[in-house]
Structure formats: structure tokens, C-alpha cells
Motif scaffolding. Sequence first.
Motif, short mmCIF file in Angstrom:
data_model
loop_
_atom_site.label_atom_id
_atom_site.label_comp_id
_atom_site.label_asym_id
_atom_site.label_seq_id
_atom_site.Cartn_x
_atom_site.Cartn_y
_atom_site.Cartn_z
N LEU A 67 19.04 -25.08 57.46
CA LEU A 67 20.45 -24.96 57.82
C LEU A 67 20.76 -25.71 59.10
N ALA A 68 19.87 -25.61 60.07
CA ALA A 68 20.09 -26.23 61.38
C ALA A 68 19.92 -27.74 61.36
N ALA A 69 19.29 -28.29 60.30
CA ALA A 69 18.94 -29.70 60.29
C ALA A 69 20.15 -30.62 60.11
N GLY A 70 21.23 -30.10 59.54
CA GLY A 70 22.46 -30.88 59.46
C GLY A 70 22.67 -31.60 58.14
N ARG A 71 23.86 -32.19 58.03
CA ARG A 71 24.32 -32.73 56.76
C ARG A 71 23.45 -33.86 56.22
N THR A 72 22.96 -34.74 57.07
CA THR A 72 22.11 -35.83 56.55
C THR A 72 20.87 -35.26 55.88
N ALA A 73 20.22 -34.29 56.53
CA ALA A 73 19.04 -33.67 55.94
C ALA A 73 19.41 -32.92 54.66
N HIS A 216 29.37 -28.40 59.42
CA HIS A 216 28.81 -27.14 59.93
C HIS A 216 28.42 -26.15 58.84
N VAL A 217 29.14 -26.15 57.72
CA VAL A 217 28.90 -25.15 56.67
C VAL A 217 28.01 -25.73 55.59
N PHE A 218 26.90 -25.05 55.33
CA PHE A 218 25.89 -25.51 54.37
C PHE A 218 26.27 -25.17 52.94
N GLY A 219 26.72 -23.94 52.72
CA GLY A 219 26.98 -23.51 51.35
C GLY A 219 27.65 -22.17 51.31
N LEU A 220 27.72 -21.60 50.10
CA LEU A 220 28.42 -20.33 49.92
C LEU A 220 27.65 -19.44 48.96
N CYS A 221 28.05 -18.18 48.93
CA CYS A 221 27.42 -17.21 48.05
C CYS A 221 28.40 -16.09 47.75
N LEU A 222 28.15 -15.36 46.70
CA LEU A 222 28.92 -14.15 46.43
C LEU A 222 28.54 -13.08 47.44
N LEU A 223 29.50 -12.20 47.71
CA LEU A 223 29.32 -11.17 48.75
C LEU A 223 30.12 -9.94 48.36
N ASN A 224 29.52 -8.78 48.50
CA ASN A 224 30.21 -7.50 48.28
C ASN A 224 30.23 -6.76 49.60
N GLN A 316 39.98 -23.46 57.18
CA GLN A 316 40.94 -22.86 58.11
C GLN A 316 40.35 -21.63 58.79
N GLN A 317 39.57 -20.86 58.07
CA GLN A 317 38.94 -19.69 58.67
C GLN A 317 37.97 -20.12 59.77
N LEU A 318 37.19 -21.19 59.51
CA LEU A 318 36.25 -21.66 60.53
C LEU A 318 37.00 -22.20 61.74
N ALA A 319 38.08 -22.93 61.50
CA ALA A 319 38.87 -23.47 62.61
C ALA A 319 39.46 -22.35 63.45
N HIS A 320 39.95 -21.29 62.80
CA HIS A 320 40.54 -20.18 63.55
C HIS A 320 39.47 -19.37 64.27
N LEU A 321 38.33 -19.20 63.64
CA LEU A 321 37.22 -18.44 64.24
C LEU A 321 36.79 -19.05 65.57
N THR A 322 36.88 -20.39 65.66
CA THR A 322 36.37 -21.09 66.84
C THR A 322 37.46 -21.63 67.76
N VAL A 323 38.74 -21.45 67.43
CA VAL A 323 39.80 -22.12 68.19
C VAL A 323 39.88 -21.62 69.63
N ASN A 324 39.40 -20.42 69.87
CA ASN A 324 39.40 -19.90 71.24
C ASN A 324 38.16 -20.32 72.03
N GLY A 325 37.32 -21.14 71.40
CA GLY A 325 36.10 -21.60 72.05
C GLY A 325 34.86 -20.83 71.66
N ALA A 326 34.99 -19.84 70.79
CA ALA A 326 33.82 -19.11 70.31
C ALA A 326 32.86 -20.09 69.63
N SER A 327 31.58 -19.92 69.89
CA SER A 327 30.58 -20.85 69.36
C SER A 327 30.01 -20.37 68.04
N LEU A 328 29.53 -21.32 67.26
CA LEU A 328 28.82 -21.02 66.01
C LEU A 328 27.32 -21.03 66.27
#
Length: 403
Positions: A67-73, A216-224, A316-328
Motif C-alpha cells: 500500500l505504501a509503495a505507491g501507484r507506480t508499484a 493515495h487510495v489503493f482500492g476498496l472493499c465491502l464493509l458492514n 470528495q470524502q478524501l478531500a474533505h477528510l484532509t482539507v483542514n490539514g489532517a494527514s493520511l
Amino acid sequence: MTPFEVPEGDPFGPHNLPYGVFSPAGSEHRTVGVRLGDHVLDAGAAARALGSPYAALLARPTLNPLLAAGRTAWSDVRRALTAWVTVPSHQETVAPFLHPLSSVTLHLPFEVADYVDFYASENHARNVGQIFRPDAADSLTPNWKHLPIGYHGRAGTVVVSGTDVVRPSGQRRVPGEDAPVFGPSVRLDIEAEVGFVVGVPSRLGRPVPLADFREHVFGLCLLNDWSARDIQAWEYVPLGPFLGKSFATSVSAWITPLDALEEARVRPPERTHPLLPYLDDSEEEPGGYDLRISVAVNGHVVSEPPFSTMYWTAAQQLAHLTVNGASLRTGDLYASGTVSGPEPGQRGSLLELTWNGRDPLELPDGKRTFLEDGDVVTLSAWAPGPHSVRVGLGEVTGRIVAG
């Protein structure tokens, strides 16, 4: 048939290749696996055998290094994996590292850093507003069309599919009584959601713009996101969800990379209010995903929520989550919120399906308003893929047990 001869139309064919973490039969050793049909490829062992430069990332007990290796990897590894399972000259080398899915143990695929849950379905938000504020002029709160509402959850109780869910206890107030009582939740619910997994971290103080979502986002999954509605109702004013949510969140054992879902990208619903610049995606690539979700209770399908109806996108959720400067951080997980469509049979929670218990569901094994001990809930989904072949998402299942 060999494991490489996946039946035509199999949703877990070489066009998909989701990632997980598994232990082979008779072993406690965990390593990265990639699903192909009804088999799991030991990706690290295959990478070593074929001399891949990414072998060290794949021979790990968690997906976090990848996950940390980035999009090229991510792109390089996906191309290599596709070749390993489709090119005949590689298959003889790779074949010993394929394990029957039925013989392995699947684990939580990544170490969860932080967890955020959003509230991105307008249909769900309106249903909840009508249930709890029936006399309100507008079932949505004034801020809902201006920002993706969310809250920070508990990362330590995110569990892999198949983990039993212990019925939580807490304070709840019986209708008509002034003081609360303590005991097991009697209004235990589900929330059918989609989770997004962050790979590349961001710097504190640096917002992530819409255009950088796929960096920044690698992928998705179902979640309950299991919910104790009675505990939640008593505690949530004024600070929001706490014990009613933090006891368990179930995720799939398989993370589908975004690159497998190119054919499923769609425009979100038309926006009815002007958006502030950091959320304005009118000039961006389509940010929605056409995921077809099914919710089953004890094997009986009770709902089929369409993810394409979600008002707020993951970008949009990722943009809002970090717009105040919160880090990922690598391993951050953020969830869409309950997915509900416009039709009664498309609602993603029992709260909505039974209209807060007023209209019980008729199941083959009896009526349900909320979950009973022994009930098994399963979320499954698929998305349109290349050449009209479906892309399967790994299911999420959980059984309720008494506390």
C-alpha cells in the motif's frame, strides 16, 4: 481443469485479481495472496520464483508495505500478476504456489491505521431524517448538501469477514422512562457500506485535492458497520456515535484495486447545490462507482443497494477528510456510509428496511425488525468489468453471538 482455467464469466478471473492475506493449510505463516477463481496465489513466493523486483513487498504478512509503495508499484505489480496467471510460459513456475481457497485461512488484509465513517447516501440520510424528524420541513440537515458528513471511528475493532460479532451492551433508555437501563442491545442493525483503503500517506497540514485521489487510495472493499441503534440513540447527542458503533466493523478479506474497476466508473447524481471549490468535481473524471450490492440475512436476500446513487464520491470524502490539514497514514480506512437506493428494496440498513421496527421483514425463518442472536448477515457485490464480465467484490459475513 487447471487453476488457470477459470470458467468464462467468473467474477474473480484475471481481470480482477483482488489482494488479501492468507495462511496455507497447516501453517500459521501469513503472506500476501491474490485471488484467481477459487484459488489463492501466494504472490510473494511467485514473485521470488520469477525474479520480480517487488518480491519483498509481496512476501509480507500484511498489505501495508505494498500500500505504501505507491501507484507506480501498484500498476507494475498488477501487470506482472496478470502475466503470471495468463501467459503459458509463466504458469508452470507459478502453479505450485496456487492454493485452493477452501484450504486456506484468510486474515485481516491490512493493519488499519485510522477509521472514518461517512454519511454519503442522500436516500439513506432522507430516510433517517423522515424516521426521526417526521415533522421537519426538510429531512436533510442544513449542511448535508454542502459537505460529506462523517465521524472518526475505532480502528482496533475493524475485523475480517467471518469474525463473529458479539452483541454489545450499554446504556439505553426504554420509551416512556426518564432514566436509562444497562444491558445488551435489543436493536442491533447492519449498515451496508463500501470501504476505501489508503496507501500513500500525506503530510500534516497538506490537504489532498480531488485530482490526487488515485495517488493515495489503493482500492476498496465491502464493509458492514454494525450499529446498536438503541445505544446510539441515547448517547449520540451532542457528540455523535460512540459505543453504538465502536464494537465492530466487518470488512472483506479481499481488497479490489481501483485499477480493476475502470469499467465501473460513473458520474455521481446531479448536484443540487453549488459546491465550494475543494469539493467541486464538475471538471474531474467520473468519481462514482457502479457497484451492485446484495444484503442477505440467513441466506435470504433482503436488499440490493446500488452504490452508483451515492451523492458524495470517495474523492470528495478524501478531500474533505484532509482539507483542514489532517494527514493520511498507510492503512487508513474510510467508509462510504450506508448505501441506500431510492426504492424500498434498496435500503442498506434494517432501520430503513423495517422503518424503525414498524414494518418487520418476513424471512423464511420468521419475522425480523432487528438482528437476533445466531443471525448471519452477508454482503456481496459485483461491478461491470471489461467485455461485459463482472468484477466480483469479496463478500463480508458476520454472525451475531450473545454477549
